[in-house]
Design an enzyme around this catalytic site. Structure first.
Site, short mmCIF file in Angstrom:
data_model
loop_
_atom_site.label_atom_id
_atom_site.label_comp_id
_atom_site.label_asym_id
_atom_site.label_seq_id
_atom_site.Cartn_x
_atom_site.Cartn_y
_atom_site.Cartn_z
CB CYS A 9 -0.93 -0.05 1.21
SG CYS A 9 -2.01 1.67 1.45
CB CYS B 136 -0.82 2.58 4.00
SG CYS B 136 -2.18 1.33 3.15
CG ASP B 137 3.15 1.27 4.26
OD1 ASP B 137 3.04 1.62 5.63
OD2 ASP B 137 2.69 0.01 4.57
#
Length: 314
Positions: free
Chosen positions: A139, A142-143
């Site tokens: 992701c 997300c990261d």
């Protein structure tokens, strides 16, 4: 065999969607039962830091966040059962569920929040570093922030891979896009944007054969899919964009789903094609797949279930 255990509401799955549904149904005095699945807490249990969930200005680890959600659900009377659903019979009411341990549960309303699992390559060091938070993720949204100014690699050739790669160019010094064939399967517009982006280098006809690094990703071993030769690529992060698999298998033939298995819900609702069965989170969302959107649909499913039950009793 003992008699089935009956609950008014059962929630299948224990990620942000499941626990949020539990909080809302518990506060509505519906005494929900959460069957956690084989990964209690869902995908966030393998996420080291969560910085994009509202209410955590300093960030939070995925496991800590899920622990807090579980505690909040239990505070209002949610019952947690650590097991995995392996069979569902939605042809009659009450609905019937069998778990891996052999127990049978029945319920008047069912909320499905079983999530979706990202596909990984299956390499030993890839799996080890993914579980330890060492630089392997699925992701970018997300990261990606954690790789500011670094060189990273994205594996895939579809629209998701193109989107991930382009997103990462906003913060990364360089993005290596690795694809095992000599042409992308992504849409033409996404291909054009990717190939024209100066920060993206495409590695055609390459497959990742190993992930290098002890505590964190330090590079990759790439194999040429044409001649079999190998080379090393230095990078500090590996993003997999080779698809997700919705955890909906036990509902096949009973609930409407798209061609890849994502559950279909009625527009503006979490209701499935079977009255009394609702779907929330990634199992019904192939577009966003974020913790906050999963939690939002968990809230929706709880309210939909509460209102549906009230109609049945009225």
């Amino acid at each position: 065999m003992s008699d089935p255990v009956h609950r008014k509401v059962i929630i299948l799955g224990s990620g942000p969607a499941g626990y949020t549904a539990a909080i809302y149904t518990a506060r509505a005095n519906l005494a929900p039962l959460v069957i956690t699945g084989n990964e209690p807490g869902g995908q966030l249990m393998t996420t080291t830091d969560v910085e994009n969930y509202p209410g955590y200005p300093k960030g939070v680890t995925g496991p800590d966040m899920m622990e807090e959600l579980r505690e909040q659900a239990e505070r209002f009377g949610t019952e947690i059962h650590y097991d995995m659903g392996v069979r569902a019979d939605l042809s009659k009411r009450p609905f019937e569920l069998e778990v891996d341990g052999g127990e049978i549960f029945t319920c008047d309303a069912l909320i499905i929040s079983t999530g979706a699992s990202a596909k990984y390559l299956g390499l030993p060091n890839e799996q080890r570093l993914q579980k330890s938070g060492g630089g392997v993720t699925a992701c970018a949204t997300c990261d990606g922030h954690f790789y500011s100014g670094q060189e990273v690699a994205v594996v895939g050739g579809g629209d998701t891979a193109m989107e991930e790669a382009q997103f990462l160019t906003r913060m990364c010094k360089k993005v290596h896009l690795i694809h095992r064939r000599d042409e992308f399967r992504a849409s033409k517009i996404m291909q054009k944007r990717t190939l024209e982006n100066p920060k993206i280098e495409v590695h055609w006809n390459r497959a990742v054969k190993d992930v290098l690094g002890k505590d964190r990703v330090e590079g990759l071993v790439l194999e040429n899919t044409v001649d079999g030769s190998s080379e090393e690529l230095v990078c500090t992060g590996l993003f997999l964009a080779i698809g997700h698999v919705p955890n909906s298998k036990i509902f096949a033939g009973q609930l409407d789903m798209n061609e890849t298995g994502y559950l279909e819900v009625k527009p503006g609702s979490t209701a499935t094609n079977i009255a009394g069965v609702f779907a929330a989170g990634d199992v019904a969302d192939h577009v966003y797949r974020q913790a906050v959107t999963a939690a939002g649909t968990g809230c929706m499913a709880a309210i939909d279930a509460e209102r549906w039950l009230a109609e049945q009793e009225g």
